[in-house]
Scaffold this motif. Structure first.
Motif, PDB file in Angstrom:
ATOM      1  N   VAL A  82       0.718  -1.337   0.155  1.00  0.00           N
ATOM      2  CA  VAL A  82      -0.079   0.110   0.208  1.00  0.00           C
ATOM      3  C   VAL A  82       0.805   1.110   0.057  1.00  0.00           C
ATOM      4  O   VAL A  82       1.796   1.234   0.854  1.00  0.00           O
ATOM      5  CB  VAL A  82      -1.012   0.047   1.132  1.00  0.00           C
ATOM      6  N   SER A  83       0.555   2.199  -0.849  1.00  0.00           N
ATOM      7  CA  SER A  83       1.140   3.499  -0.867  1.00  0.00           C
ATOM      8  C   SER A  83       0.356   4.637  -1.151  1.00  0.00           C
ATOM      9  O   SER A  83      -0.821   4.292  -1.921  1.00  0.00           O
ATOM     10  CB  SER A  83       2.510   3.501  -1.931  1.00  0.00           C
ATOM     11  N   THR A  84       0.354   5.645  -0.593  1.00  0.00           N
ATOM     12  CA  THR A  84      -0.226   6.778  -0.776  1.00  0.00           C
ATOM     13  C   THR A  84       0.235   8.139  -1.196  1.00  0.00           C
ATOM     14  O   THR A  84       1.258   8.450  -0.772  1.00  0.00           O
ATOM     15  CB  THR A  84      -1.057   7.266   0.784  1.00  0.00           C
ATOM     16  N   TYR A  85      -0.480   8.678  -2.262  1.00  0.00           N
ATOM     17  CA  TYR A  85      -0.274   9.811  -2.909  1.00  0.00           C
ATOM     18  C   TYR A  85      -0.059  10.965  -1.989  1.00  0.00           C
ATOM     19  O   TYR A  85      -1.101  11.269  -1.291  1.00  0.00           O
ATOM     20  CB  TYR A  85      -0.979   9.828  -4.242  1.00  0.00           C
ATOM     21  N   ILE A  86       0.891  11.956  -2.215  1.00  0.00           N
ATOM     22  CA  ILE A  86       0.977  13.138  -1.270  1.00  0.00           C
ATOM     23  C   ILE A  86       1.644  12.699  -0.184  1.00  0.00           C
ATOM     24  O   ILE A  86       2.797  13.167   0.432  1.00  0.00           O
ATOM     25  CB  ILE A  86      -0.110  13.898  -1.089  1.00  0.00           C
ATOM     26  N   GLU A  87       1.187  11.696   0.616  1.00  0.00           N
ATOM     27  CA  GLU A  87       1.690  11.220   2.094  1.00  0.00           C
ATOM     28  C   GLU A  87       3.009  10.620   1.854  1.00  0.00           C
ATOM     29  O   GLU A  87       3.992  10.829   2.631  1.00  0.00           O
ATOM     30  CB  GLU A  87       0.825  10.326   2.671  1.00  0.00           C
ATOM     31  N   HIS A  88       3.066   9.553   0.615  1.00  0.00           N
ATOM     32  CA  HIS A  88       4.418   9.071   0.494  1.00  0.00           C
ATOM     33  C   HIS A  88       5.319   9.785  -0.744  1.00  0.00           C
ATOM     34  O   HIS A  88       6.576   9.926  -0.551  1.00  0.00           O
ATOM     35  CB  HIS A  88       4.121   7.509   0.137  1.00  0.00           C
ATOM     36  N   THR A  89       4.714  10.308  -1.563  1.00  0.00           N
ATOM     37  CA  THR A  89       5.260  10.872  -2.693  1.00  0.00           C
ATOM     38  C   THR A  89       4.418  11.721  -3.471  1.00  0.00           C
ATOM     39  O   THR A  89       3.049  11.300  -3.517  1.00  0.00           O
ATOM     40  CB  THR A  89       5.989   9.584  -3.523  1.00  0.00           C
ATOM     41  N   LYS A  90       4.830  12.618  -4.449  1.00  0.00           N
ATOM     42  CA  LYS A  90       4.081  13.333  -5.287  1.00  0.00           C
ATOM     43  C   LYS A  90       4.440  12.850  -6.840  1.00  0.00           C
ATOM     44  O   LYS A  90       4.445  13.467  -7.840  1.00  0.00           O
ATOM     45  CB  LYS A  90       4.095  14.686  -5.126  1.00  0.00           C
ATOM     46  N   SER A  91       5.163  11.561  -6.725  1.00  0.00           N
ATOM     47  CA  SER A  91       5.433  11.184  -8.228  1.00  0.00           C
ATOM     48  C   SER A  91       4.717   9.921  -8.198  1.00  0.00           C
ATOM     49  O   SER A  91       4.559   8.903  -7.480  1.00  0.00           O
ATOM     50  CB  SER A  91       6.987  10.975  -8.220  1.00  0.00           C
ATOM     51  N   VAL A  92       4.092   9.890  -9.471  1.00  0.00           N
ATOM     52  CA  VAL A  92       3.216   8.569  -9.994  1.00  0.00           C
ATOM     53  C   VAL A  92       4.081   7.560 -10.386  1.00  0.00           C
ATOM     54  O   VAL A  92       3.653   6.206  -9.572  1.00  0.00           O
ATOM     55  CB  VAL A  92       2.422   8.706 -11.085  1.00  0.00           C
ATOM     56  N   ASP A  93       5.062   7.483 -10.999  1.00  0.00           N
ATOM     57  CA  ASP A  93       6.174   6.358 -10.980  1.00  0.00           C
ATOM     58  C   ASP A  93       6.613   5.847  -9.579  1.00  0.00           C
ATOM     59  O   ASP A  93       6.710   4.861  -9.221  1.00  0.00           O
ATOM     60  CB  ASP A  93       7.257   6.922 -11.740  1.00  0.00           C
ATOM     61  N   GLU A 127       6.009   2.285  -7.811  1.00  0.00           N
ATOM     62  CA  GLU A 127       7.190   1.503  -7.186  1.00  0.00           C
ATOM     63  C   GLU A 127       7.320   1.111  -5.751  1.00  0.00           C
ATOM     64  O   GLU A 127       7.296   0.191  -5.256  1.00  0.00           O
ATOM     65  CB  GLU A 127       8.719   2.048  -7.713  1.00  0.00           C
ATOM     66  N   MET A 128       6.902   2.082  -4.934  1.00  0.00           N
ATOM     67  CA  MET A 128       6.900   2.204  -3.638  1.00  0.00           C
ATOM     68  C   MET A 128       5.610   1.037  -3.091  1.00  0.00           C
ATOM     69  O   MET A 128       5.965   0.303  -2.399  1.00  0.00           O
ATOM     70  CB  MET A 128       6.341   3.415  -2.763  1.00  0.00           C
ATOM     71  N   ALA A 129       4.804   1.075  -3.685  1.00  0.00           N
ATOM     72  CA  ALA A 129       3.717   0.031  -3.645  1.00  0.00           C
ATOM     73  C   ALA A 129       4.127  -1.519  -4.082  1.00  0.00           C
ATOM     74  O   ALA A 129       3.989  -2.486  -3.256  1.00  0.00           O
ATOM     75  CB  ALA A 129       2.388   0.210  -4.449  1.00  0.00           C
ATOM     76  N   ASP A 130       4.827  -1.483  -5.032  1.00  0.00           N
ATOM     77  CA  ASP A 130       5.358  -2.648  -5.461  1.00  0.00           C
ATOM     78  C   ASP A 130       6.646  -3.131  -4.561  1.00  0.00           C
ATOM     79  O   ASP A 130       6.458  -4.489  -4.103  1.00  0.00           O
ATOM     80  CB  ASP A 130       6.323  -2.471  -6.961  1.00  0.00           C
ATOM     81  N   GLN A 131       7.228  -2.312  -4.005  1.00  0.00           N
ATOM     82  CA  GLN A 131       8.397  -2.767  -2.965  1.00  0.00           C
ATOM     83  C   GLN A 131       7.804  -3.170  -1.819  1.00  0.00           C
ATOM     84  O   GLN A 131       8.349  -4.133  -1.217  1.00  0.00           O
ATOM     85  CB  GLN A 131       9.327  -1.601  -2.750  1.00  0.00           C
ATOM     86  N   LEU A 172       2.821  -1.726   4.336  1.00  0.00           N
ATOM     87  CA  LEU A 172       2.577  -0.175   3.936  1.00  0.00           C
ATOM     88  C   LEU A 172       3.897   0.340   3.570  1.00  0.00           C
ATOM     89  O   LEU A 172       4.982  -0.068   4.192  1.00  0.00           O
ATOM     90  CB  LEU A 172       2.139   0.654   5.034  1.00  0.00           C
ATOM     91  N   ALA A 173       3.855   1.236   2.516  1.00  0.00           N
ATOM     92  CA  ALA A 173       5.228   1.791   2.017  1.00  0.00           C
ATOM     93  C   ALA A 173       5.906   2.618   3.286  1.00  0.00           C
ATOM     94  O   ALA A 173       5.301   2.959   4.096  1.00  0.00           O
ATOM     95  CB  ALA A 173       4.931   2.595   0.836  1.00  0.00           C
ATOM     96  N   LYS A 174       7.404   2.574   2.928  1.00  0.00           N
ATOM     97  CA  LYS A 174       8.078   3.363   3.918  1.00  0.00           C
ATOM     98  C   LYS A 174       7.603   4.836   3.968  1.00  0.00           C
ATOM     99  O   LYS A 174       7.629   5.317   2.691  1.00  0.00           O
ATOM    100  CB  LYS A 174       9.568   3.242   3.681  1.00  0.00           C
ATOM    101  N   GLU A 175       7.350   5.753   5.168  1.00  0.00           N
ATOM    102  CA  GLU A 175       7.164   6.981   4.995  1.00  0.00           C
ATOM    103  C   GLU A 175       8.514   7.827   4.871  1.00  0.00           C
ATOM    104  O   GLU A 175       9.063   7.893   6.092  1.00  0.00           O
ATOM    105  CB  GLU A 175       6.282   7.361   6.229  1.00  0.00           C
TER     106      GLU A 175
END
Length: 633
Positions: free
Chosen positions: A363-374, A378-382, A397-400
């Protein structure tokens, strides 16, 4: 006598004159009557011509709708509006027959925007399209459909009461009277002999004129064709964005959707969450039970995702056993709850012969973890890979805003490279390495040992002389040299990563070039000189977590005097870590056997390196290396 003769003559002439006048009067009256009839006929023909022109314009509008690939609902709305007024009709509607859960009813799919439907909307307190109309086998609607004939009735109240029995008479009659409708015409719509529904036309006249009946029938026929084409367009459009096996959205639609959602998220400062999901043990299912059962497991995932998706969510099959779900407006906390609900639902699924199935979820969240779609993808994949490595059937959950350990970054990078086929290794080897990485916490070996083994295994695909344990020795030398140069702990970790991945570009070099025992020609040399760029720009660039080591890898074949490749950099333009990689790699190559020469001794290798100090590498770096190697066995 002569006088009487003259009188007779005058009388005769007068009679003849009167007769002529009488005859002329008859002729004139006849001409007048013919002109009156002709004028009336001209007026009627003119009216008919005007009606025909209107009809042709309406039919032309239908043809334009059919040629424009307009979605079905939009096409029907426009067609109903165009019917209004052509023959003095007050308003119209299209009702579609629906069968759901064993129940039959009609729904109003399109209607003229008028007082009648607005009053009905206010009465029911909901959109007209949502009101279910009673379907009676002996009702006018089903009779028109079953018999394929146009029906009409002047009992509009009775008709509406038959399809909406719950409407009260004291409310319904004033609404109907206000429309000034005197009759209702019902035309069946059966495109390609399929029972679609009926077109309802409310007329201010009690009777249907013969010419308008022909027009309405022609209009209905053309509308049936429009429904067929528009419906076909909807089906083709759906196929273009849908995965055929699971009926989820496909990868292309998902990628377009997540870009649009990112723009909306930025504009509204609202997060959205991405769930990355991978079916566990699909290879074992395929190998044990066959690919048909693997497909059943994948379909089961699709069913779970559809059942658990809101109307605004985007569940998609990305490929193979990989799925993504985009949750607009959901933060990481809500995303973890949704992901756990999906995981539990999948675990509850049971496949014939196979039994229960599970999935690993990131699980990864836009703005909270990154503002890059790519990066988000990748963070959700990892995170999903960590779920697999952690034992599968779990949500991670992706690393914050934090940096993983270099070992974890390396594991994620290798998993990404292999699972997405970024390098040309055999399917069997790729699956073997991925399995080894997934078992990293349960295999008994340390993470470092597994990473060294993976790096050695990949190197052996292009260099069969490469021996097990070489990577471990090279990293140990590189880190020891870095410590002598007081390089920071973070830079040392980046160096370790670079030592694991720096030569991965060699996998892209054709075997005939890499194993050529003779001197390479210029074209072959040029291809070899590109391998650092291939490693950096093509294999590793899509993996954001290794972005910091890409400059190290891209420049690890640059020489101190500018004679290296690929950019002919010199001196301090070359990162110190790149210089360390080149020096350690050269020493390792010199002290290992090659197809064209035996292995050099430690002293011979150091002597060779010393000769190129100030040319191939920094003289101070060589001095530190030589000093360090005095204590090396």
């Amino acid at each position: 006598m002569k006088i009487f003769d003259k009188i007779k003559t005058y009388v005769k002439q007068l009679n003849e004159f009167e007769y002529n006048i009488s005859e002329n009067r008859k002729d004139l009256q006849e001409i007048y009557e013919r002109n009156r009839i002709l004028e009336q006929e001209i007026e009627e023909r003119t009216q008919q011509l005007n009606q025909a022109n209107k009809a042709l314009l309406t039919l032309r509008h239908i043809l334009d709708m059919m040629n424009s690939s307009t979605p079905l609902t939009n096409a029907l709305d426009t067609l109903v509006e165009s019917l209004h007024g052509e023959f003095g009709y007050l308003f119209g509607a299209i009702v579609e027959k629906v069968e759901s859960c064993g129940q039959k009813y009609f729904l109003t799919t399109s209607y003229t925007k008028c007082h009648f439907f607005e009053a009905m909307r206010r009465y029911f307190g909901m959109d007209v399209e949502a009101v279910k109309l009673l379907c009676q086998d002996d009702g006018l609607l089903m009779r028109a459909i079953n018999n394929g004939e146009v029906l009409s009735t002047d009992d509009i109240y009775g008709f509406i009461k038959s399809i909406l029995p719950e409407v009260r008479e004291e409310r319904l009659k004033p609404i109907i009277e206000n429309t000034k409708s005197k009759s209702l015409i019902i035309l069946p719509l059966k495109p390609e002999a399929q029972e679609f529904g009926c077109m309802l036309v409310f007329s201010p006249r009690s009777e249907i004129l013969e010419d308008e009946l022909g027009f309405l029938q022609l209009f209905a026929n053309q509308m049936e064709l429009a429904i067929t084409i528009a419906d076909l367009f909807d089906k083709v459009k759906k196929q273009a964005i849908t995965d055929p096996l699971t009926e989820l959205y496909n990868r292309r639609f998902f990628e377009d959707s997540i870009q649009r959602e990112a723009e909306r998220s930025e504009r509204l400062s609202q997060p959205f969450t991405l769930i990355s999901l991978d079916l566990d043990h699909l290879k074992e299912i395929n190998d044990t039970y066959g690919h048909n059962y693997g497909d059943l497991a994948i379909k089961a995932i699709g069913r779970v995702l559809k059942r658990n998706a809101r109307s605004i969510d985007i569940p998609a099959r990305i490929g193979g056993e990989e799925f993504n779900v985009m949750l607009p407006g959901i933060d990481s906390k809500g995303g973890m709850i949704a992901a756990e609900r999906i995981r539990t639902a999948i675990e509850a699924e049971s496949i014939e012969k196979v039994g229960k199935i599970t999935a690993s979820i990131g699980v990864s969240t836009y703005i909270e973890h990154t503002k890059s779609v790519d990066e988000l993808l990748e963070m959700a994949d990892q995170a999903m890979y960590r779920a697999k490595i952690g034992g599968r059937n779990r949500v991670v959950l992706a690393k914050e805003n934090g940096r993983d350990s270099w070992q974890q970054i390396a594991i994620d990078a290798f998993m990404d490279i292999l699972s997405k086929h970024r390098i040309p290794v055999s399917k069997e080897l790729s699956e073997e390495i991925q399995s080894k990485l997934e078992r990293v916490n349960t295999s008994g070996a340390t993470i470092k040992e597994i990473l060294y083994s993976v790096s050695d295994t990949i190197a052996q695909t292009y260099d069969p002389i490469y021996t097990d344990g070489t990577t471990k020795k090279k990293i140990a030398l590189a880190v020891k040299l870095a410590k002598r140069l007081n390089i920071t702990k973070e830079e040392q970790d980046n160096l370790k990563l670079a030592m694991l991945l720096y030569d991965i570009g060699n996998t892209m070099i054709p075997e005939k070039i890499f194993r050529n025992p003779n001197l390479l020609n210029e074209q072959e040399k040029d291809f070899v000189h590109k391998h650092p760029v291939i490693a950096a720009k093509e294999i590793l660039a899509p993996i954001s977590s290794v972005a910091e080591i890409i400059p190290i890898i891209e420049k690890h074949h640059e020489n101190w005097d500018g004679s290296g490749y690929p950019q002919k950099l010199s001196g301090d333009e070359i990162p110190i870590s790149s210089q360390i990689v080149l020096l350690v790699d050269s020493y390792s190559a010199l002290t290992n056997q090659r197809s064209y020469r035996p292995a050099r001794t430690k002293a011979e290798a150091i002597s060779t390196i010393k000769r190129d100090a100030g040319k191939k590498w920094n003289a101070d770096l060589v001095s530190e290396f030589i000093e360090m190697m005095k204590d090396e066995k």
